[in-house]
Design a protein around this motif. Structure first.
Motif, PDB file in Angstrom:
ATOM      1  N   ASP A   3      37.919  30.346  38.192  1.00  0.00           N
ATOM      2  CA  ASP A   3      36.708  30.659  37.738  1.00  0.00           C
ATOM      3  C   ASP A   3      35.561  30.251  38.348  1.00  0.00           C
ATOM      4  O   ASP A   3      34.506  30.684  37.631  1.00  0.00           O
ATOM      5  N   GLU A   4      35.517  29.355  39.439  1.00  0.00           N
ATOM      6  CA  GLU A   4      34.141  29.167  39.978  1.00  0.00           C
ATOM      7  C   GLU A   4      33.682  30.245  40.916  1.00  0.00           C
ATOM      8  O   GLU A   4      32.386  30.173  41.269  1.00  0.00           O
ATOM      9  N   ASP A   5      34.521  31.263  41.237  1.00  0.00           N
ATOM     10  CA  ASP A   5      33.615  32.112  42.109  1.00  0.00           C
ATOM     11  C   ASP A   5      34.369  33.625  42.032  1.00  0.00           C
ATOM     12  O   ASP A   5      35.775  33.575  41.704  1.00  0.00           O
ATOM     13  N   ILE A   6      33.669  34.664  42.200  1.00  0.00           N
ATOM     14  CA  ILE A   6      34.243  35.964  42.290  1.00  0.00           C
ATOM     15  C   ILE A   6      34.330  36.145  43.801  1.00  0.00           C
ATOM     16  O   ILE A   6      33.306  36.166  44.407  1.00  0.00           O
ATOM     17  N   LYS A   7      35.479  36.100  44.426  1.00  0.00           N
ATOM     18  CA  LYS A   7      35.710  36.216  45.654  1.00  0.00           C
ATOM     19  C   LYS A   7      34.971  37.435  46.490  1.00  0.00           C
ATOM     20  O   LYS A   7      34.918  38.568  45.734  1.00  0.00           O
ATOM     21  N   ASN A   8      34.883  37.255  47.509  1.00  0.00           N
ATOM     22  CA  ASN A   8      34.340  38.525  48.297  1.00  0.00           C
ATOM     23  C   ASN A   8      35.210  39.645  48.157  1.00  0.00           C
ATOM     24  O   ASN A   8      36.356  39.600  48.588  1.00  0.00           O
ATOM     25  N   PRO A   9      35.095  41.085  47.849  1.00  0.00           N
ATOM     26  CA  PRO A   9      35.723  41.831  47.533  1.00  0.00           C
ATOM     27  C   PRO A   9      35.857  42.811  48.738  1.00  0.00           C
ATOM     28  O   PRO A   9      34.973  42.779  49.535  1.00  0.00           O
ATOM     29  N   THR A  10      37.077  43.999  48.596  1.00  0.00           N
ATOM     30  CA  THR A  10      36.968  44.858  49.557  1.00  0.00           C
ATOM     31  C   THR A  10      36.434  46.056  48.697  1.00  0.00           C
ATOM     32  O   THR A  10      36.217  46.108  47.556  1.00  0.00           O
ATOM     33  N   ILE A 171      37.518  39.529  37.497  1.00  0.00           N
ATOM     34  CA  ILE A 171      37.194  38.171  36.459  1.00  0.00           C
ATOM     35  C   ILE A 171      38.424  37.683  35.767  1.00  0.00           C
ATOM     36  O   ILE A 171      38.998  38.499  35.224  1.00  0.00           O
ATOM     37  N   GLU A 172      38.906  36.558  35.862  1.00  0.00           N
ATOM     38  CA  GLU A 172      39.757  35.900  35.083  1.00  0.00           C
ATOM     39  C   GLU A 172      39.425  35.916  33.657  1.00  0.00           C
ATOM     40  O   GLU A 172      38.719  35.281  33.320  1.00  0.00           O
ATOM     41  N   ARG A 173      40.299  36.492  32.901  1.00  0.00           N
ATOM     42  CA  ARG A 173      40.084  36.916  31.570  1.00  0.00           C
ATOM     43  C   ARG A 173      41.097  35.809  30.781  1.00  0.00           C
ATOM     44  O   ARG A 173      42.242  36.147  30.812  1.00  0.00           O
ATOM     45  N   PRO A 174      40.582  34.952  29.702  1.00  0.00           N
ATOM     46  CA  PRO A 174      41.643  34.528  28.691  1.00  0.00           C
ATOM     47  C   PRO A 174      42.576  35.377  28.283  1.00  0.00           C
ATOM     48  O   PRO A 174      42.007  36.423  27.731  1.00  0.00           O
ATOM     49  N   GLU A 175      43.784  34.979  27.956  1.00  0.00           N
ATOM     50  CA  GLU A 175      44.924  36.125  27.290  1.00  0.00           C
ATOM     51  C   GLU A 175      44.438  36.453  25.944  1.00  0.00           C
ATOM     52  O   GLU A 175      44.669  37.460  25.385  1.00  0.00           O
ATOM     53  N   SER A 176      43.450  35.527  25.251  1.00  0.00           N
ATOM     54  CA  SER A 176      42.925  35.640  23.978  1.00  0.00           C
ATOM     55  C   SER A 176      42.054  36.961  23.844  1.00  0.00           C
ATOM     56  O   SER A 176      41.984  37.499  22.691  1.00  0.00           O
ATOM     57  N   GLN A 181      37.779  45.826  25.690  1.00  0.00           N
ATOM     58  CA  GLN A 181      36.711  45.409  25.324  1.00  0.00           C
ATOM     59  C   GLN A 181      35.883  44.434  26.450  1.00  0.00           C
ATOM     60  O   GLN A 181      34.561  44.380  26.456  1.00  0.00           O
ATOM     61  N   PHE A 182      36.617  43.566  26.764  1.00  0.00           N
ATOM     62  CA  PHE A 182      36.005  42.561  27.808  1.00  0.00           C
ATOM     63  C   PHE A 182      35.569  43.273  28.935  1.00  0.00           C
ATOM     64  O   PHE A 182      34.441  43.022  29.450  1.00  0.00           O
ATOM     65  N   ASP A 183      36.231  44.367  29.626  1.00  0.00           N
ATOM     66  CA  ASP A 183      35.946  44.924  30.773  1.00  0.00           C
ATOM     67  C   ASP A 183      34.683  45.470  30.599  1.00  0.00           C
ATOM     68  O   ASP A 183      33.586  45.789  31.196  1.00  0.00           O
ATOM     69  N   LYS A 184      34.585  46.275  29.135  1.00  0.00           N
ATOM     70  CA  LYS A 184      33.299  47.323  28.871  1.00  0.00           C
ATOM     71  C   LYS A 184      32.017  46.186  28.664  1.00  0.00           C
ATOM     72  O   LYS A 184      30.848  46.555  29.174  1.00  0.00           O
ATOM     73  N   LEU A 209      19.556  35.642  40.192  1.00  0.00           N
ATOM     74  CA  LEU A 209      20.461  36.544  39.176  1.00  0.00           C
ATOM     75  C   LEU A 209      21.327  37.411  39.769  1.00  0.00           C
ATOM     76  O   LEU A 209      22.672  37.394  39.253  1.00  0.00           O
ATOM     77  N   ASN A 210      21.049  38.023  40.728  1.00  0.00           N
ATOM     78  CA  ASN A 210      22.357  38.774  41.716  1.00  0.00           C
ATOM     79  C   ASN A 210      23.297  37.954  42.276  1.00  0.00           C
ATOM     80  O   ASN A 210      24.655  38.400  42.082  1.00  0.00           O
ATOM     81  N   HIS A 211      22.927  36.831  42.550  1.00  0.00           N
ATOM     82  CA  HIS A 211      24.032  35.766  42.920  1.00  0.00           C
ATOM     83  C   HIS A 211      25.230  35.518  41.727  1.00  0.00           C
ATOM     84  O   HIS A 211      26.486  35.474  41.940  1.00  0.00           O
ATOM     85  N   LEU A 212      24.492  35.334  40.787  1.00  0.00           N
ATOM     86  CA  LEU A 212      25.540  35.028  39.636  1.00  0.00           C
ATOM     87  C   LEU A 212      26.123  36.187  39.158  1.00  0.00           C
ATOM     88  O   LEU A 212      27.383  35.967  38.925  1.00  0.00           O
ATOM     89  N   MET A 213      25.706  37.218  39.385  1.00  0.00           N
ATOM     90  CA  MET A 213      26.419  38.577  38.920  1.00  0.00           C
ATOM     91  C   MET A 213      27.776  38.701  39.801  1.00  0.00           C
ATOM     92  O   MET A 213      28.738  39.556  39.328  1.00  0.00           O
ATOM     93  N   VAL A 214      27.523  38.321  40.936  1.00  0.00           N
ATOM     94  CA  VAL A 214      28.785  38.687  41.773  1.00  0.00           C
ATOM     95  C   VAL A 214      29.538  37.483  41.994  1.00  0.00           C
ATOM     96  O   VAL A 214      30.665  37.375  42.884  1.00  0.00           O
ATOM     97  N   ARG A 215      29.092  36.264  41.736  1.00  0.00           N
ATOM     98  CA  ARG A 215      29.757  35.047  42.047  1.00  0.00           C
ATOM     99  C   ARG A 215      30.154  34.251  40.738  1.00  0.00           C
ATOM    100  O   ARG A 215      30.822  33.209  41.130  1.00  0.00           O
ATOM    101  N   TYR A 216      29.619  34.114  39.784  1.00  0.00           N
ATOM    102  CA  TYR A 216      29.874  33.374  38.743  1.00  0.00           C
ATOM    103  C   TYR A 216      30.506  34.233  37.294  1.00  0.00           C
ATOM    104  O   TYR A 216      29.767  34.486  36.492  1.00  0.00           O
ATOM    105  N   PRO A 217      31.890  33.995  37.219  1.00  0.00           N
ATOM    106  CA  PRO A 217      32.436  34.881  36.191  1.00  0.00           C
ATOM    107  C   PRO A 217      32.171  34.161  34.691  1.00  0.00           C
ATOM    108  O   PRO A 217      32.318  34.978  33.592  1.00  0.00           O
ATOM    109  N   ALA A 218      31.574  33.148  34.744  1.00  0.00           N
ATOM    110  CA  ALA A 218      31.542  32.398  33.241  1.00  0.00           C
ATOM    111  C   ALA A 218      30.335  33.270  32.514  1.00  0.00           C
ATOM    112  O   ALA A 218      30.591  33.034  31.248  1.00  0.00           O
ATOM    113  N   ILE A 219      29.635  33.682  32.889  1.00  0.00           N
ATOM    114  CA  ILE A 219      28.545  34.482  32.255  1.00  0.00           C
ATOM    115  C   ILE A 219      29.160  35.539  31.740  1.00  0.00           C
ATOM    116  O   ILE A 219      28.580  36.061  30.579  1.00  0.00           O
ATOM    117  N   TYR A 220      30.080  36.326  32.259  1.00  0.00           N
ATOM    118  CA  TYR A 220      30.714  37.534  31.518  1.00  0.00           C
ATOM    119  C   TYR A 220      31.510  37.175  30.354  1.00  0.00           C
ATOM    120  O   TYR A 220      31.466  37.735  29.297  1.00  0.00           O
TER     121      TYR A 220
END
Length: 291
Positions: A3-10, A171-176, A181-184, A209-220
């Motif tokens: 939850d703390e980080d969106i890892k470096n993707p490929t 992004i880790e999404r709670p099962e609930s 809808q979450f992805d959208k 702002l850009n840092h949060l977009m790719v590193r912090y999933p809690a805002i999503y």
């Protein structure tokens, strides 16, 4: 993925929110930036161009000795550049980051070995949702002439590439939470930030702002939660924190408004932008405006 980080993707309609942001290099990239140092944390797309006709002809000649049957020109070109014996060509190309469809920076890796990162970021085919994240330092050298334009040079320390769909699905999404809808909702939020006017990742506000977009999933997740409670994201504001002292700490404030009442909720994340690599100083919290 934590939850703390969106890892470096490929390798829908925009959200209603808008962002209102107030207003060659030596040594360790992790130091606090003096006033003359301009850090860059930009989201865009990397491509390359031939700096002159000689490089273009040399690459064409090399392609004649490579099996490129049934490949498109673009795929064949990328195949040639990926081969180790052609590394000399990768160092001759000019790499450019475009932001919102406009050529914005000429990219030069600090370590020559990192030309491979730039080559890997160049995709064999067009991908509308492809994104590249570039972290570096704006060079004090004169701008590079590219396509008749004078573009600033960024000395690149980190590059990673992904697609919007990959980032959202990572992004880790709670099962609930409903997956579609979450992805959208997450995709709309990312597209909104990427299309903020003037966001070329050069100011402290936009870097935070850009840092949060790719590193912090809690805002999503927060945006989706408010969406499910019939709230809209009205704005994203970035302001200098009063608590930073000599450090440049930015409060990124997300404002949500009820679609059925006059109720407004605000949450914020503090981000330290004193260094080349920004970082959060705390998690998402309720924001109380004392202005």
């Amino acid at each position: 993925m934590s939850d703390e980080d969106i890892k470096n993707p490929t390798k829908g309609p925009a959200a209603a929110g808008q962002c209102r942001c107030e207003a060659e290099h030596e040594g360790s990239p992790a130091r606090i930036a003096p006033a003359t140092t301009s850090f860059v944390y930009a989201i865009g797309q990397i491509d390359f161009q031939f700096p002159d006709l000689g490089v273009e002809k040399e690459l064409a000649q090399t392609m004649r000795h490579t099996d490129t049957a049934l490949m498109t020109d673009r795929v064949a070109l990328c195949e040639v550049l990926s081969q180790p014996e052609n590394r000399y060509l990768t160092r001759q190309l000019r790499y450019v980051l475009s932001v919102q469809g406009l050529d914005t920076y000429v990219l030069v890796p600090r370590d020559p070995a990192d030309f491979a990162l730039l080559v890997e970021a160049v995709r064999p085919s067009h991908q509308a949702d492809a994104i590249d994240v570039v972290i570096g330092v704006r060079s004090e050298a004169p701008p590079s002439r590219y396509g008749g334009l004078q573009l600033p040079i960024v000395i690149v320390d980190q590059v990673y590439s992904a697609s919007v769909s990959y980032l959202v699905q990572a992004i880790e999404r709670p099962e609930s939470m409903d997956a579609e809808q979450f992805d959208k909702s997450a995709g709309d939020l990312l597209y909104t930030v990427m299309n903020v006017s003037g966001n070329v990742g050069a100011s402290d506000e936009h870097r935070a702002l850009n840092h949060l977009m790719v590193r912090y999933p809690a805002i999503y997740r927060k945006t989706f939660e408010r969406f499910m409670d019939d709230y809209s994201l009205m704005s994203i504001d970035v302001r200098r924190s009063n608590l930073g002292g000599t450090r440049r700490i930015m409060d990124v404030v997300f404002t949500y408004a009820s679609r059925t009442t006059d109720e407004v909720e605000r949450f914020f994340v503090p981000v330290d932008t004193s260094f080349e690599f920004p970082f959060r100083t705390a998690g998402l919290k309720v924001f109380y405006d004392h202005d």
